[in-house]
Motif scaffolding. Structure first.
Motif, PDB file in Angstrom:
ATOM      1  N   VAL A  50       0.299  -3.509  21.988  1.00 56.01           N
ATOM      2  CA  VAL A  50      -0.538  -2.895  20.958  1.00 56.01           C
ATOM      3  C   VAL A  50       0.318  -2.405  19.793  1.00 56.01           C
ATOM      4  CG1 VAL A  50      -0.504  -0.591  22.033  1.00 56.01           C
ATOM      5  CG2 VAL A  50      -2.401  -1.252  20.527  1.00 56.01           C
ATOM      6  N   GLY A  51       1.548  -1.964  20.105  1.00 55.64           N
ATOM      7  CA  GLY A  51       2.461  -1.562  19.043  1.00 55.64           C
ATOM      8  C   GLY A  51       2.832  -2.728  18.147  1.00 55.64           C
ATOM      9  N   ARG A  52       3.043  -3.908  18.765  1.00 55.41           N
ATOM     10  CA  ARG A  52       3.345  -5.102  17.971  1.00 55.41           C
ATOM     11  C   ARG A  52       2.165  -5.475  17.085  1.00 55.41           C
ATOM     12  NH1 ARG A  52       6.022  -6.381  22.802  1.00 55.41           N
ATOM     13  NH2 ARG A  52       4.259  -7.571  23.634  1.00 55.41           N
ATOM     14  N   THR A  53       0.954  -5.313  17.612  1.00 54.38           N
ATOM     15  CA  THR A  53      -0.245  -5.618  16.819  1.00 54.38           C
ATOM     16  C   THR A  53      -0.357  -4.699  15.615  1.00 54.38           C
ATOM     17  OG1 THR A  53      -1.411  -6.396  18.804  1.00 54.38           O
ATOM     18  CG2 THR A  53      -2.755  -5.801  16.888  1.00 54.38           C
ATOM     19  N   VAL A  54      -0.124  -3.408  15.830  1.00 50.93           N
ATOM     20  CA  VAL A  54      -0.188  -2.440  14.741  1.00 50.93           C
ATOM     21  C   VAL A  54       0.896  -2.733  13.705  1.00 50.93           C
ATOM     22  CG1 VAL A  54       0.065  -0.004  14.130  1.00 50.93           C
ATOM     23  CG2 VAL A  54      -1.239  -0.653  16.160  1.00 50.93           C
ATOM     24  N   SER A  55       2.090  -3.055  14.186  1.00 52.54           N
ATOM     25  CA  SER A  55       3.194  -3.336  13.279  1.00 52.54           C
ATOM     26  C   SER A  55       2.904  -4.562  12.416  1.00 52.54           C
ATOM     27  CB  SER A  55       4.483  -3.560  14.082  1.00 52.54           C
ATOM     28  OG  SER A  55       5.567  -3.856  13.228  1.00 52.54           O
ATOM     29  N   ARG A  56       2.401  -5.626  13.035  1.00 59.84           N
ATOM     30  CA  ARG A  56       2.083  -6.830  12.267  1.00 59.84           C
ATOM     31  C   ARG A  56       0.984  -6.553  11.244  1.00 59.84           C
ATOM     32  NH1 ARG A  56       2.761  -9.573  17.318  1.00 59.84           N
ATOM     33  NH2 ARG A  56       0.506  -9.419  17.689  1.00 59.84           N
ATOM     34  N   ALA A  57      -0.014  -5.765  11.642  1.00 59.74           N
ATOM     35  CA  ALA A  57      -1.101  -5.437  10.709  1.00 59.74           C
ATOM     36  C   ALA A  57      -0.588  -4.623   9.529  1.00 59.74           C
ATOM     37  CB  ALA A  57      -2.202  -4.680  11.442  1.00 59.74           C
ATOM     38  N   ALA A  58       0.314  -3.684   9.802  1.00 57.26           N
ATOM     39  CA  ALA A  58       0.848  -2.836   8.730  1.00 57.26           C
ATOM     40  C   ALA A  58       1.640  -3.649   7.711  1.00 57.26           C
ATOM     41  CB  ALA A  58       1.717  -1.729   9.318  1.00 57.26           C
ATOM     42  N   THR A  59       2.416  -4.626   8.186  1.00 52.74           N
ATOM     43  CA  THR A  59       3.253  -5.394   7.263  1.00 52.74           C
ATOM     44  C   THR A  59       2.430  -6.288   6.334  1.00 52.74           C
ATOM     45  OG1 THR A  59       3.559  -7.136   8.926  1.00 52.74           O
ATOM     46  CG2 THR A  59       5.233  -5.401   8.824  1.00 52.74           C
ATOM     47  N   THR A  60       1.179  -6.548   6.677  1.00 51.99           N
ATOM     48  CA  THR A  60       0.343  -7.383   5.804  1.00 51.99           C
ATOM     49  C   THR A  60      -0.165  -6.625   4.579  1.00 51.99           C
ATOM     50  OG1 THR A  60      -1.730  -6.847   6.953  1.00 51.99           O
ATOM     51  CG2 THR A  60      -0.445  -8.698   7.811  1.00 51.99           C
ATOM     52  N   THR A  61       0.070  -5.317   4.524  1.00 50.62           N
ATOM     53  CA  THR A  61      -0.486  -4.507   3.437  1.00 50.62           C
ATOM     54  C   THR A  61       0.483  -4.327   2.268  1.00 50.62           C
ATOM     55  OG1 THR A  61       0.287  -2.421   4.428  1.00 50.62           O
ATOM     56  CG2 THR A  61      -1.883  -3.228   5.103  1.00 50.62           C
ATOM     57  N   MET A  62       1.639  -4.969   2.306  1.00 47.39           N
ATOM     58  CA  MET A  62       2.662  -4.758   1.279  1.00 47.39           C
ATOM     59  C   MET A  62       2.133  -5.027  -0.140  1.00 47.39           C
ATOM     60  SD  MET A  62       5.740  -4.132   0.151  1.00 47.39           S
ATOM     61  CE  MET A  62       6.965  -4.228   1.455  1.00 47.39           C
ATOM     62  N   VAL A  63       1.555  -6.198  -0.341  1.00 46.11           N
ATOM     63  CA  VAL A  63       1.105  -6.562  -1.687  1.00 46.11           C
ATOM     64  C   VAL A  63      -0.027  -5.649  -2.171  1.00 46.11           C
ATOM     65  CG1 VAL A  63       0.142  -8.392  -3.127  1.00 46.11           C
ATOM     66  CG2 VAL A  63       1.904  -8.943  -1.437  1.00 46.11           C
ATOM     67  N   PRO A  64      -1.067  -5.391  -1.357  1.00 45.09           N
ATOM     68  CA  PRO A  64      -2.110  -4.468  -1.823  1.00 45.09           C
ATOM     69  C   PRO A  64      -1.578  -3.070  -2.129  1.00 45.09           C
ATOM     70  CG  PRO A  64      -2.901  -5.718   0.059  1.00 45.09           C
ATOM     71  CD  PRO A  64      -1.436  -6.013  -0.065  1.00 45.09           C
ATOM     72  N   LEU A  65      -0.630  -2.575  -1.330  1.00 42.12           N
ATOM     73  CA  LEU A  65      -0.084  -1.243  -1.581  1.00 42.12           C
ATOM     74  C   LEU A  65       0.727  -1.198  -2.867  1.00 42.12           C
ATOM     75  CD1 LEU A  65       0.993  -0.062   1.986  1.00 42.12           C
ATOM     76  CD2 LEU A  65      -0.699   1.013   0.499  1.00 42.12           C
ATOM     77  N   ILE A  92      -0.306   9.601  -6.244  1.00 42.96           N
ATOM     78  CA  ILE A  92       0.923   8.840  -6.449  1.00 42.96           C
ATOM     79  C   ILE A  92       1.833   8.910  -5.224  1.00 42.96           C
ATOM     80  CG2 ILE A  92       3.063   8.711  -7.777  1.00 42.96           C
ATOM     81  CD1 ILE A  92       1.463   9.520 -10.248  1.00 42.96           C
ATOM     82  N   ASN A  93       2.161  10.108  -4.760  1.00 42.83           N
ATOM     83  CA  ASN A  93       3.069  10.227  -3.626  1.00 42.83           C
ATOM     84  C   ASN A  93       2.518   9.603  -2.346  1.00 42.83           C
ATOM     85  OD1 ASN A  93       5.119  11.365  -5.068  1.00 42.83           O
ATOM     86  ND2 ASN A  93       5.000  13.393  -4.130  1.00 42.83           N
ATOM     87  N   PRO A  94       1.242   9.832  -1.978  1.00 37.31           N
ATOM     88  CA  PRO A  94       0.736   9.188  -0.753  1.00 37.31           C
ATOM     89  C   PRO A  94       0.791   7.671  -0.798  1.00 37.31           C
ATOM     90  CG  PRO A  94      -0.701  10.996  -1.392  1.00 37.31           C
ATOM     91  CD  PRO A  94       0.275  10.821  -2.509  1.00 37.31           C
ATOM     92  N   VAL A  95       0.380   7.073  -1.913  1.00 37.21           N
ATOM     93  CA  VAL A  95       0.350   5.611  -1.961  1.00 37.21           C
ATOM     94  C   VAL A  95       1.771   5.047  -2.018  1.00 37.21           C
ATOM     95  CG1 VAL A  95       0.184   5.339  -4.474  1.00 37.21           C
ATOM     96  CG2 VAL A  95      -0.852   3.641  -2.972  1.00 37.21           C
ATOM     97  N   LEU A  96       2.677   5.734  -2.702  1.00 38.80           N
ATOM     98  CA  LEU A  96       4.058   5.279  -2.749  1.00 38.80           C
ATOM     99  C   LEU A  96       4.743   5.457  -1.390  1.00 38.80           C
ATOM    100  CD1 LEU A  96       6.378   4.135  -4.359  1.00 38.80           C
ATOM    101  CD2 LEU A  96       6.858   6.427  -5.240  1.00 38.80           C
ATOM    102  N   GLY A  97       4.450   6.565  -0.701  1.00 38.35           N
ATOM    103  CA  GLY A  97       4.995   6.766   0.634  1.00 38.35           C
ATOM    104  C   GLY A  97       4.538   5.676   1.600  1.00 38.35           C
ATOM    105  N   ALA A  98       3.268   5.282   1.505  1.00 40.18           N
ATOM    106  CA  ALA A  98       2.751   4.197   2.345  1.00 40.18           C
ATOM    107  C   ALA A  98       3.459   2.886   2.034  1.00 40.18           C
ATOM    108  CB  ALA A  98       1.245   4.054   2.144  1.00 40.18           C
ATOM    109  N   LEU A  99       3.701   2.625   0.754  1.00 36.24           N
ATOM    110  CA  LEU A  99       4.399   1.407   0.352  1.00 36.24           C
ATOM    111  C   LEU A  99       5.813   1.371   0.934  1.00 36.24           C
ATOM    112  CD1 LEU A  99       4.703  -1.154  -1.455  1.00 36.24           C
ATOM    113  CD2 LEU A  99       5.453   0.380  -3.278  1.00 36.24           C
ATOM    114  N   LEU A 100       6.526   2.481   0.860  1.00 30.14           N
ATOM    115  CA  LEU A 100       7.885   2.526   1.377  1.00 30.14           C
ATOM    116  C   LEU A 100       7.906   2.436   2.904  1.00 30.14           C
ATOM    117  CD1 LEU A 100       9.387   5.169  -1.052  1.00 30.14           C
ATOM    118  CD2 LEU A 100       9.951   2.746  -0.931  1.00 30.14           C
ATOM    119  N   PHE A 101       6.901   3.003   3.563  1.00 28.49           N
ATOM    120  CA  PHE A 101       6.793   2.874   5.018  1.00 28.49           C
ATOM    121  C   PHE A 101       6.709   1.401   5.421  1.00 28.49           C
ATOM    122  CE2 PHE A 101       3.489   2.111   8.299  1.00 28.49           C
ATOM    123  CZ  PHE A 101       4.239   2.427   9.416  1.00 28.49           C
TER     124      PHE A 101
END
Length: 332
Positions: free
Chosen positions: A196-211, A45-54
């Protein structure tokens, strides 16, 4: 990101409410079919919720957070609706709750604490100022951490007030707010300097709904097996949760008018007053003694009611707090 990936992300965002409802159903099915998996899922619970909030924090620039925190009227409205109006509403319904102490404690834990996670998603879908809500997240969490023991003492006396240990709440604040926020700010700074930081950031923001879907599945599947013989008492609180959503829609609008907020900010106040901190207070409920264990299920039950309520809120709040009519310009 490839065009195909971008299209998939857009489709998930367009259908995220349906995805969340399916996640709730899948979590319930998993909890019913494989109850032995519940204890193991609690650790996730905490890891997946922490990832969602990140990911949530990542989507708002640091400069916007600082500017929003200086908005005294909005912050004042958010604090009043959550820590003055909500306790009064809870007090009005408290005497009618089931007599079971664990059930009452679960209701208090969840209703007295404002949401700091998926309220951002749902408020944004309704045209609310979700960035202001996001900026208010640390303030709301610190305020509820300080005020919750006081409220529990007022509602239930010193005996049960002492049951709630500050340790789990401090741990939740560190794991779910401080660390995700610090990581999001660090990634924003990296993205501002390196491609590369922008690439990582854009990739991370696409995970909102699955998380978000993963969080709902994990929470429901881990807690459903705990119902046992408490189904009747737990079911009895559902009407109270539904009534709370109805009352707070109008109460939030009233507070927003009192503070003379614009349309988007007013809708945000309605959402922060109605949505509760079920996912973040769950670790606190899980830390209670065994004789109060059903409180965690009562907390999760509020999540189920609230997600369904948010489906209605997304459609109804724009009607409750409409945008001002544009003046009609006629040719002279």
């Amino acid at each position: 990101m490839s065009t195909a990936q971008g299209g998939l992300v857009q489709r998930m965002e367009d259908h995220q409410i349906a995805i969340y409802l399916a996640a709730l159903a899948l979590g319930a099915l998993l909890g019913w079919a494989a109850p032995a998996a519940g204890p193991g899922l609690e650790y996730a619970i905490n890891p997946v919720l922490g990832a969602l909030l990140f990911v949530t924090f990542l989507q708002v620039p640091a400069g916007d957070l600082v500017r929003s925190l200086r908005d005294g009227r909005f912050m004042g409205a958010a604090l009043v609706v959550n820590f003055v109006v909500v306790p009064l509403v809870v007090a009005a319904m408290f005497a009618f709750l089931p007599a079971d102490q664990a059930v009452r404690l679960g209701v208090l834990l969840v209703l007295l604490c404002p949401c700091v996670d998926y309220v951002i998603v749902f408020s944004g879908l309704a045209g609310a100022d979700s960035r202001r809500l996001l900026a208010a997240t640390p303030v709301l969490l610190v305020a509820q951490m300080l005020l919750l023991p006081v409220f529990l003492y007022l509602f239930m006396g010193s005996g049960l007030g002492e049951v709630v240990d500050a340790g789990p709440f401090l741990e939740a604040f560190l794991v779910l707010i401080v660390i995700p926020l610090a990581l999001a700010l660090a990634l924003q700074a990296w993205a501002a300097r390196r491609p590369v930081g922008r690439t990582v950031s854009r990739a991370a923001t696409t995970t909102m709904v699955p998380l978000m879907a993963a969080t709902l599945i994990t929470v429901v599947a881990s807690q459903l097996p705990k119902l046992g013989g408490s189904l009747g008492d737990v079911a009895a609180v559902v009407p109270f949760y539904a009534a709370f959503l109805v009352v707070m829609a109008f109460a939030g609008r009233g507070v927003a008018r009192l503070f003379r907020l614009d349309t988007a900010a007013s809708r945000a106040v309605v959402f922060t007053g109605a949505t509760r901190n079920s996912l973040v207070v769950l670790p606190l409920a899980l830390a209670l003694p065994d004789d109060l264990a059903v409180a965690a299920v009562v907390v999760v039950t509020q999540t189920l009611v609230e997600v369904l309520g948010m489906v209605a809120y997304v459609r109804l709040v724009p009607r409750l707090v409409p945008a001002p009519a544009r003046p009609v310009v006629t040719a002279g």
